[in-house]
Design an enzyme around this catalytic site. Sequence first.
Site, short mmCIF file in Angstrom:
data_model
loop_
_atom_site.label_atom_id
_atom_site.label_comp_id
_atom_site.label_asym_id
_atom_site.label_seq_id
_atom_site.Cartn_x
_atom_site.Cartn_y
_atom_site.Cartn_z
N GLY A 241 0.82 -1.21 0.00
CA GLY A 241 0.00 0.00 0.00
C GLY A 241 0.85 1.25 0.00
O GLY A 241 2.07 1.20 0.19
N PRO B 47 2.60 4.85 1.18
CA PRO B 47 3.24 5.18 2.47
C PRO B 47 2.25 5.82 3.44
O PRO B 47 1.39 6.61 3.05
CB PRO B 47 4.34 6.19 2.06
CG PRO B 47 4.56 5.97 0.60
CD PRO B 47 3.25 5.52 0.04
N THR C 37 -0.13 4.38 5.30
CA THR C 37 -1.49 3.83 5.41
C THR C 37 -1.63 2.87 6.58
O THR C 37 -2.73 2.40 6.85
CB THR C 37 -1.88 3.10 4.11
OG1 THR C 37 -0.83 2.22 3.74
CG2 THR C 37 -2.11 4.09 2.99
N GLY C 38 -0.55 2.53 7.27
CA GLY C 38 -0.67 1.72 8.48
C GLY C 38 -0.16 0.30 8.36
O GLY C 38 -0.58 -0.57 9.13
N THR D 26 3.04 -0.89 8.87
CA THR D 26 3.88 -1.20 10.03
C THR D 26 3.06 -1.21 11.32
O THR D 26 3.31 -2.02 12.21
CB THR D 26 5.03 -0.18 10.13
OG1 THR D 26 5.72 -0.12 8.88
CG2 THR D 26 6.02 -0.58 11.22
N HIS E 54 -6.13 35.68 -10.69
CA HIS E 54 -5.80 34.30 -11.04
C HIS E 54 -6.60 33.33 -10.17
O HIS E 54 -7.24 32.40 -10.69
CB HIS E 54 -4.29 34.07 -10.85
CG HIS E 54 -3.82 32.70 -11.22
ND1 HIS E 54 -3.17 32.43 -12.39
CD2 HIS E 54 -3.92 31.50 -10.57
CE1 HIS E 54 -2.88 31.14 -12.46
NE2 HIS E 54 -3.32 30.55 -11.35
N GLU E 55 -6.58 33.55 -8.86
CA GLU E 55 -7.31 32.65 -7.96
C GLU E 55 -8.82 32.80 -8.11
O GLU E 55 -9.57 31.82 -8.00
CB GLU E 55 -6.88 32.91 -6.50
CG GLU E 55 -5.41 32.71 -6.22
CD GLU E 55 -4.92 31.32 -6.58
OE1 GLU E 55 -5.72 30.37 -6.55
OE2 GLU E 55 -3.73 31.18 -6.91
N HIS F 237 -9.92 30.64 -11.00
CA HIS F 237 -10.11 29.23 -10.61
C HIS F 237 -11.46 29.04 -9.94
O HIS F 237 -12.21 28.09 -10.25
CB HIS F 237 -9.00 28.81 -9.63
CG HIS F 237 -7.68 28.54 -10.27
ND1 HIS F 237 -7.52 27.67 -11.31
CD2 HIS F 237 -6.44 29.03 -9.99
CE1 HIS F 237 -6.24 27.63 -11.65
NE2 HIS F 237 -5.57 28.45 -10.88
N ASP G 144 -0.46 24.67 -12.48
CA ASP G 144 -1.69 24.33 -13.20
C ASP G 144 -1.37 23.63 -14.52
O ASP G 144 -2.01 22.63 -14.88
CB ASP G 144 -2.51 25.60 -13.48
CG ASP G 144 -2.86 26.35 -12.20
OD1 ASP G 144 -3.01 25.68 -11.17
OD2 ASP G 144 -2.98 27.58 -12.25
#
Length: 647
Positions: free
Chosen positions: A235, A237, A239-240, A242, A458-459, A462, A533
Amino acid sequence: MAEENKKPEIKKPKFNAYWIYAAIILVFLGIQFFGGSSWSQPEKTTQADFQRYLEDGDVEKIEIINKKIAKVYLTPEAKNKEVHSKKKGPTFLQSANDASYQFEFGDLQNFENNINQIKERNNLTTKIVWNTDSNMWGELLLTLLPFIVIIGIWIFIMRRMSSGAGGGAGGQIFNIGKSKAKLFDEKTDVKTSFKDVAGLEGAKEEVQEIVDFLKYPSKYTALGGKIPKGALLVGPPGTGKTLLAKAVAGEAKVPFFSLSGSDFVEMFVGVGASRVRDLFKQAKEKSPSIIFIDEIDAIGRARGKNNFSGSNDERENTLNQLLTEMDGFGTNTNVIVLAATNRADVLDKALMRAGRFDRQIYVDLPDVRERKEIFEVHLRPIKIDDTLDTDFLSKQTPGFSGADIANVCNEAALIAARQEKKSVGKQDFLDAVDRIVGGLEKKNKIITPDEKKAIAFHEAGHATVSWMLEHAAPLVKVTIVPRGQSLGAAWYLPEERLIVRPEQMLDEMCAAMGGRAAEKVIFDKISTGALSDLEKVTKQARAMVTIYGLNETIGNLTYYDSSGQNEYGFTKPYSEKTAEMIDKEISRIIEEQYQRAVDLLIKNKDKLTLLANELLEKEVIFKDNLQRIFGDRPFEKTEEEEKVATT
């Protein structure tokens, strides 16, 4: 009374090898000082005084040592004279027959001529004796000293090299091939149980069955079942994987050996295979037992067919030994191997087959329900506000792994503590998400008014385009406060989809091009601010054409290799003519979405300007501000539809 009369135990000093070295050095020094003549040296005098003593007839014998030192022996009558009795008494270990004086002279020939002239002039019978004095033990010590130093340095270096990370089974030179696996002790080590692992229901069920098999083997063997040889946790990195292995160590009542794949790697040839043998030997002696190898791709990579350099021989020998131990002649079926990796595509096929790793458990990123459970686990030690809603937090963190959620909780607690709060509230968690995703807020960054205006439009571009499109991700907030490497950002809450349709990808690409389109519509100029972008839409367009087969011109073809075997190939899997077609289609898709964004913004130019001005004034605006300017979104889902989608 018995306790009072009991004598305290006297701890005897432990034997140390350095005592022997110190004793040898003291012996050599003792021989050097006591064996030589340094403890019975005669009194020093000058050559002029010696000539006066010689003329007076006080000298019985002159002993010339090594052609540079003269020792003077007085006659018995001269020793009683007052001039000689004033000299210091006999020194330590000095006898009556030893020399009374000594001095160094220059040229030997001149010295002898002077003595002979004085003897002839005064009719003396003084004897002249030549002698050579040498310190055998001192010369022997000087001869052996370089060899002793070299041998000592060699022993020191070899001990340091063989000790590795400091002690353990490989602490001595003859234990270099021993396994470095840590044996989990449930009495002393921190115990992690399956209750501490939130989400991962399918993975927990698979792993818990292995634990049950070791606890109650008769339940399975009665039906003819066999214990699985191994389970591979795969899976992304964080995600559990270990953590799941730690839970197995805490739940299983059997010996649990834990180590990393890199622990088999050493600078010495043959050490990896030797450590694999020793690891399985220890595990078989304590069977039934579990071995956990974290990051197994360090030794489990696919073996090369044409290995001319020989650089991978050591790793391949280690892998061969692991394959033999897991399923070969004489293997013990009471040893289960758990392994974890996020690079299952590079593992050797022989390692992945049934009989070695019988089960491959995929540990995926958590969904919204599992994220809620993970938040509840990590919020236990944190003093949170009573009004905090874990459902809200789980919805605000799409795509976050378990490690990311733990980091969010910790960062939120640090932010609340920095602001002298008594508990951690909702805003602290939102700030923590912004901090992790966007980076540290740069309050001292100098931005000119023109640049700030360009960033705002610009923002706002979006936000406007994403509000107008059906399949674009719903907006959370827009900011022009610089964070990390970005000068501004629009935050979305993407829908968690298992499959993605072409119209959804195109809407996302159009929303991503809204920033550059807004610059073109308002200023009739474009800038370098759209780099991220452009990178995003180029990757999406290339994936549509070359991976997912969503382009009509190229057709239902994919050039993606899931095995990863052609990752370093020197040739493309398509012709030059097809490559030109791919490039044209990628460019066409991006330009169409850019023009689509420009047309949308031209139609809503007045609302875009209002939104940008409000952003310039407040620097941060939320979904409510857009709703006030644009009105309700026609594609907005109701709360009931959202609940159905999440369940």
